[in-house]
Write a protein that holds these residues in place. Structure first.
Motif, PDB file in Angstrom:
ATOM      1  N   ARG A   2      -3.652 -12.569  -3.720  1.00 34.35           N
ATOM      2  CA  ARG A   2      -3.065 -11.471  -2.961  1.00 34.35           C
ATOM      3  C   ARG A   2      -1.603 -11.299  -3.345  1.00 34.35           C
ATOM      4  O   ARG A   2      -0.975 -12.189  -3.916  1.00 34.35           O
ATOM      5  CB  ARG A   2      -3.180 -11.744  -1.458  1.00 34.35           C
ATOM      6  CG  ARG A   2      -4.626 -11.749  -0.986  1.00 34.35           C
ATOM      7  CD  ARG A   2      -4.715 -11.984   0.502  1.00 34.35           C
ATOM      8  NE  ARG A   2      -4.155 -10.858   1.262  1.00 34.35           N
ATOM      9  CZ  ARG A   2      -4.025 -10.871   2.590  1.00 34.35           C
ATOM     10  NH1 ARG A   2      -4.399 -11.918   3.283  1.00 34.35           N
ATOM     11  NH2 ARG A   2      -3.515  -9.821   3.210  1.00 34.35           N
ATOM     12  N   TYR A   3      -1.099 -10.128  -2.979  1.00 31.90           N
ATOM     13  CA  TYR A   3       0.281  -9.784  -3.307  1.00 31.90           C
ATOM     14  C   TYR A   3       1.081  -9.524  -2.042  1.00 31.90           C
ATOM     15  O   TYR A   3       0.544  -9.030  -1.043  1.00 31.90           O
ATOM     16  CB  TYR A   3       0.310  -8.533  -4.197  1.00 31.90           C
ATOM     17  CG  TYR A   3      -0.403  -8.725  -5.508  1.00 31.90           C
ATOM     18  CD1 TYR A   3       0.131  -9.544  -6.497  1.00 31.90           C
ATOM     19  CD2 TYR A   3      -1.628  -8.095  -5.752  1.00 31.90           C
ATOM     20  CE1 TYR A   3      -0.517  -9.729  -7.690  1.00 31.90           C
ATOM     21  CE2 TYR A   3      -2.290  -8.282  -6.947  1.00 31.90           C
ATOM     22  CZ  TYR A   3      -1.737  -9.097  -7.917  1.00 31.90           C
ATOM     23  OH  TYR A   3      -2.387  -9.288  -9.099  1.00 31.90           O
ATOM     24  N   TRP A   4       2.370  -9.824  -2.142  1.00 34.39           N
ATOM     25  CA  TRP A   4       3.261  -9.724  -0.991  1.00 34.39           C
ATOM     26  C   TRP A   4       4.607  -9.179  -1.434  1.00 34.39           C
ATOM     27  O   TRP A   4       4.887  -9.071  -2.629  1.00 34.39           O
ATOM     28  CB  TRP A   4       3.466 -11.116  -0.364  1.00 34.39           C
ATOM     29  CG  TRP A   4       2.185 -11.828  -0.100  1.00 34.39           C
ATOM     30  CD1 TRP A   4       1.527 -12.680  -0.949  1.00 34.39           C
ATOM     31  CD2 TRP A   4       1.366 -11.730   1.063  1.00 34.39           C
ATOM     32  NE1 TRP A   4       0.353 -13.131  -0.364  1.00 34.39           N
ATOM     33  CE2 TRP A   4       0.236 -12.563   0.862  1.00 34.39           C
ATOM     34  CE3 TRP A   4       1.496 -11.029   2.275  1.00 34.39           C
ATOM     35  CZ2 TRP A   4      -0.761 -12.704   1.830  1.00 34.39           C
ATOM     36  CZ3 TRP A   4       0.496 -11.167   3.225  1.00 34.39           C
ATOM     37  CH2 TRP A   4      -0.618 -12.000   2.992  1.00 34.39           C
ATOM     38  N   ASP A  47      -0.622 -16.894  -5.182  1.00 34.35           N
ATOM     39  CA  ASP A  47      -0.309 -15.516  -4.793  1.00 34.35           C
ATOM     40  C   ASP A  47       1.062 -15.148  -5.347  1.00 34.35           C
ATOM     41  O   ASP A  47       1.934 -16.010  -5.493  1.00 34.35           O
ATOM     42  CB  ASP A  47      -0.260 -15.372  -3.260  1.00 34.35           C
ATOM     43  CG  ASP A  47      -1.631 -15.278  -2.622  1.00 34.35           C
ATOM     44  OD1 ASP A  47      -2.639 -15.371  -3.343  1.00 34.35           O
ATOM     45  OD2 ASP A  47      -1.688 -15.123  -1.382  1.00 34.35           O
ATOM     46  N   PRO A 138       2.449  -7.333   3.172  1.00 28.54           N
ATOM     47  CA  PRO A 138       1.430  -7.328   2.120  1.00 28.54           C
ATOM     48  C   PRO A 138       1.622  -6.143   1.172  1.00 28.54           C
ATOM     49  O   PRO A 138       2.157  -5.108   1.563  1.00 28.54           O
ATOM     50  CB  PRO A 138       0.110  -7.199   2.893  1.00 28.54           C
ATOM     51  CG  PRO A 138       0.466  -6.651   4.223  1.00 28.54           C
ATOM     52  CD  PRO A 138       1.906  -6.976   4.491  1.00 28.54           C
ATOM     53  N   ASP A 140      -0.688  -4.007  -1.826  1.00 32.24           N
ATOM     54  CA  ASP A 140      -2.041  -3.960  -2.396  1.00 32.24           C
ATOM     55  C   ASP A 140      -1.992  -3.883  -3.924  1.00 32.24           C
ATOM     56  O   ASP A 140      -0.929  -3.711  -4.520  1.00 32.24           O
ATOM     57  CB  ASP A 140      -2.899  -2.865  -1.742  1.00 32.24           C
ATOM     58  CG  ASP A 140      -2.499  -1.454  -2.145  1.00 32.24           C
ATOM     59  OD1 ASP A 140      -1.924  -1.276  -3.243  1.00 32.24           O
ATOM     60  OD2 ASP A 140      -2.767  -0.527  -1.359  1.00 32.24           O
ATOM     61  N   ASP A 141      -3.176  -4.036  -4.535  1.00 28.04           N
ATOM     62  CA  ASP A 141      -3.230  -4.140  -6.005  1.00 28.04           C
ATOM     63  C   ASP A 141      -2.611  -2.931  -6.692  1.00 28.04           C
ATOM     64  O   ASP A 141      -1.869  -3.064  -7.668  1.00 28.04           O
ATOM     65  CB  ASP A 141      -4.684  -4.279  -6.471  1.00 28.04           C
ATOM     66  CG  ASP A 141      -5.274  -5.633  -6.113  1.00 28.04           C
ATOM     67  OD1 ASP A 141      -4.572  -6.445  -5.472  1.00 28.04           O
ATOM     68  OD2 ASP A 141      -6.436  -5.879  -6.478  1.00 28.04           O
ATOM     69  N   GLU A 143      -0.403  -0.785  -5.523  1.00 29.01           N
ATOM     70  CA  GLU A 143       1.055  -0.767  -5.323  1.00 29.01           C
ATOM     71  C   GLU A 143       1.736  -1.784  -6.242  1.00 29.01           C
ATOM     72  O   GLU A 143       2.775  -1.503  -6.848  1.00 29.01           O
ATOM     73  CB  GLU A 143       1.381  -1.086  -3.859  1.00 29.01           C
ATOM     74  CG  GLU A 143       0.922   0.000  -2.892  1.00 29.01           C
ATOM     75  CD  GLU A 143       0.829  -0.494  -1.455  1.00 29.01           C
ATOM     76  OE1 GLU A 143       0.574   0.346  -0.575  1.00 29.01           O
ATOM     77  OE2 GLU A 143       0.978  -1.715  -1.206  1.00 29.01           O
ATOM     78  N   TRP A 144       1.115  -2.934  -6.326  1.00 29.77           N
ATOM     79  CA  TRP A 144       1.659  -3.996  -7.195  1.00 29.77           C
ATOM     80  C   TRP A 144       1.775  -3.505  -8.634  1.00 29.77           C
ATOM     81  O   TRP A 144       2.824  -3.624  -9.275  1.00 29.77           O
ATOM     82  CB  TRP A 144       0.749  -5.225  -7.107  1.00 29.77           C
ATOM     83  CG  TRP A 144       1.156  -6.358  -7.986  1.00 29.77           C
ATOM     84  CD1 TRP A 144       0.708  -6.636  -9.246  1.00 29.77           C
ATOM     85  CD2 TRP A 144       2.121  -7.376  -7.671  1.00 29.77           C
ATOM     86  NE1 TRP A 144       1.329  -7.754  -9.742  1.00 29.77           N
ATOM     87  CE2 TRP A 144       2.203  -8.228  -8.791  1.00 29.77           C
ATOM     88  CE3 TRP A 144       2.925  -7.638  -6.555  1.00 29.77           C
ATOM     89  CZ2 TRP A 144       3.053  -9.334  -8.831  1.00 29.77           C
ATOM     90  CZ3 TRP A 144       3.762  -8.744  -6.603  1.00 29.77           C
ATOM     91  CH2 TRP A 144       3.827  -9.570  -7.718  1.00 29.77           C
TER      92      TRP A 144
END
Length: 162
Positions: A2-4, A47, A138, A140-141, A143-144
């Motif tokens: 996951r991304y943060w 992460d 958080p 999301d993919d 956005e990352w």
DNA sequence: GCCAACGTTGGC
DNA sequence: GCCAACGTTGGC
């Protein structure tokens, strides 16, 4: 994985501080908001997170970090000399958590808050929501990938990660 | 420095 | 449990 996104005021701890820290690693502590704490407890080793400067000139994302140690009791909550001391927290059931993070790489170009706001693909980012003050949010993919592309990062998106 | 938005505290 | 007051965050 996951991304943060992790916010920091560079006057207290900047991307540069992290990059030059021993092992490029630090303890992310002092979080005293339940929602942010709960996100921290969801973080898993490996992460990744955007490192964001707030109350800065300019505000924006400066680098990429990785979670190297999952949530554990934040020692500052028991330290009466610390700004983040919490007299109500009990050792048997610590109220607050910390994680350890390591700098992975700086963005080739920092992505400013103004640039983030200007990109329609990022309209849903928690960071950008009206009134959002969370220090950990958080990402999301999609956005990352968008932010990394804007920053000219050499890191690839979720599929090529690791 | 201002102030909107939000979270927390505490009186009732 | 309600909600006013207060403190903090953080962009501008």
């Amino acid at each position: 994985m996951r991304y943060w996104l992790l916010k920091s005021e560079p006057t207290s701890f900047s991307w540069d501080d992290l990059w030059h820290a021993k092992g490029r690693t630090t303890r992310w502590d002092g979080v005293r908001n339940y929602q942010a704490r709960n996100f921290m407890r969801e973080m898993r080793r490996g992460d990744r997170a955007l490192f964001y400067h707030s109350s800065a000139e300019p505000n924006g994302v400066f680098g990429i970090v990785e979670v190297v140690r999952e949530a554990y009791a934040d020692p500052t909550q028991f330290d009466a000399g610390d700004d983040h001391y919490d007299a109500k927290s009990r050792r048997e059931e610590p109220a607050w958590s910390a994680v350890d993070i390591r700098a992975v790489e700086p963005l080739r170009r920092p992505v400013t808050l103004a640039e983030l706001r200007a990109d329609a693909a990022l309209a849903g980012m928690v960071l950008l929501r009206k009134g959002s003050r969370l220090s950990i949010t958080p990402v999301d993919d999609a956005e990352w990938n968008t932010v990394l592309r804007m920053g000219g990062s050499s890191s690839k998106g979720p599929s090529a990660a690791r």
